[in-house]
Design an enzyme around this catalytic site. Structure first.
Site, PDB file in Angstrom:
ATOM      1  N   GLU A 128     -11.338   4.355  -4.969  1.00 54.28           N
ATOM      2  CA  GLU A 128     -11.847   2.966  -4.716  1.00 54.28           C
ATOM      3  C   GLU A 128     -12.220   2.237  -5.992  1.00 54.28           C
ATOM      4  OE1 GLU A 128     -10.604   1.326  -2.063  1.00 54.28           O
ATOM      5  OE2 GLU A 128     -10.064   3.223  -1.130  1.00 54.28           O
TER       6      GLU A 128
ATOM      7  N   ARG B 220       0.790  -1.128   0.190  1.00 49.80           N
ATOM      8  CA  ARG B 220      -0.036   0.083   0.075  1.00 49.80           C
ATOM      9  C   ARG B 220       0.781   1.126  -0.090  1.00 49.80           C
ATOM     10  NH1 ARG B 220      -2.583   4.183   0.045  1.00 49.80           N
ATOM     11  NH2 ARG B 220      -4.685   4.636   0.567  1.00 49.80           N
TER      12      ARG B 220
ATOM     13  N   ARG C 282      -0.604  -5.452   4.764  1.00 51.42           N
ATOM     14  CA  ARG C 282       0.093  -4.605   3.641  1.00 51.42           C
ATOM     15  C   ARG C 282       1.241  -4.008   3.950  1.00 51.42           C
ATOM     16  NH1 ARG C 282      -5.197  -1.880   0.910  1.00 51.42           N
ATOM     17  NH2 ARG C 282      -4.832  -0.799   3.028  1.00 51.42           N
TER      18      ARG C 282
END
Length: 244
Positions: A72, A64, A112
């Site tokens: 999104e 990320r 992440r």
């Protein structure tokens, strides 16, 4: 003894020669971003793009990007400019080797990796490039704030240039998102009731009008279109408090 010294010198020389390409790449990056001196970094291949700010590596880890947020993409529905941001990331990163720098945190709550990302031979950070090209908003989440002010400045440049998310085309596809001139008219017509307004009113890429009070989570990273003296003034102008 002489033989041992010669072997040791040969090993050292060979090691330096093997590290030269990496040193050259990282030296260029560190010259542009001296704040990254001493930060851990690795090289990996990008094998899958999930969306504009998230991708997967050959090792199986998901990454990320720090400090930015692209629209999104979910099953059956994508936010305005989400697919464009994903395609931009794919065009630049997919199947490419990248250099990944950490900040303070190693991972987010989803596991992440949180990273600043570079392509070898390109000293401009990809996180920053997304902002400059208008594919992302800033999203500052402490303690990973090394480039927070720099990123805010890059978003301001993109807004001023009408790039990506801030273009007329993106505003039209977002439906309720205001065009740049509408935002400017609103700014020109509003008069705060005090001499030093401190509440920031921001209109995001989806047209949502949100105000941020001093000390709130995203206050420092917020780029204001309007400044208000009280929360009541902000709400009267159509702005809402951030969602908790």
């Amino acid at each position: 003894m002489k033989l041992l010294s010669w072997i040791a010198a040969l090993v050292i020389t060979a090691g330096c020669a093997a590290e030269t390409p990496a040193s050259d790449d990282t030296a260029e990056i560190l010259a542009a971003y001296p704040e990254l001196q001493g930060k851990a970094h690795v090289r990996e291949i990008v094998t899958r793009i999930i969306d504009g700010d998230t991708f997967e590596l050959a090792s199986g880890h998901k990454v990320r990007l720090i400090g930015v947020n692209t629209p999104e993409i979910t099953k059956g529905k994508s936010e305005a400019y989400g697919e464009e941001a994903k395609q931009y990331a794919s065009d630049h990163l997919l199947d490419q080797e990248v250099i990944l720098f950490a900040d303070v945190s190693d991972t987010d709550r989803y596991g992440r990796l949180l990273r600043y990302v570079f392509l070898p031979g390109d000293p401009l950070m990809f996180n920053e490039r997304l902002l400059l090209e208008g594919y992302a908003n800033t999203m500052t989440v402490p303690p990973d704030v090394t480039f927070a002010e720099r990123f805010v400045a890059r978003e301001q440049e993109a807004r001023a240039a009408g790039a990506g998310l801030w273009s007329d085309a993106a505003a039209a596809s977002a439906g309720s998102a205001p065009k740049p001139q509408e935002t400017q008219d609103s700014v020109n017509s509003y008069e705060p009731s005090c001499e030093d307004p401190q509440i920031k009113g921001n209109i995001n890429s989806k047209g949502e009008r949100i105000y941020h009070e001093p000390g709130s989570r995203y206050y420092d990273a917020t780029i204001p279109e309007l400044m208000f003296c009280t929360a009541e003034e902000a709400e009267a102008a159509g702005f809402r408090a951030p969602k908790r």
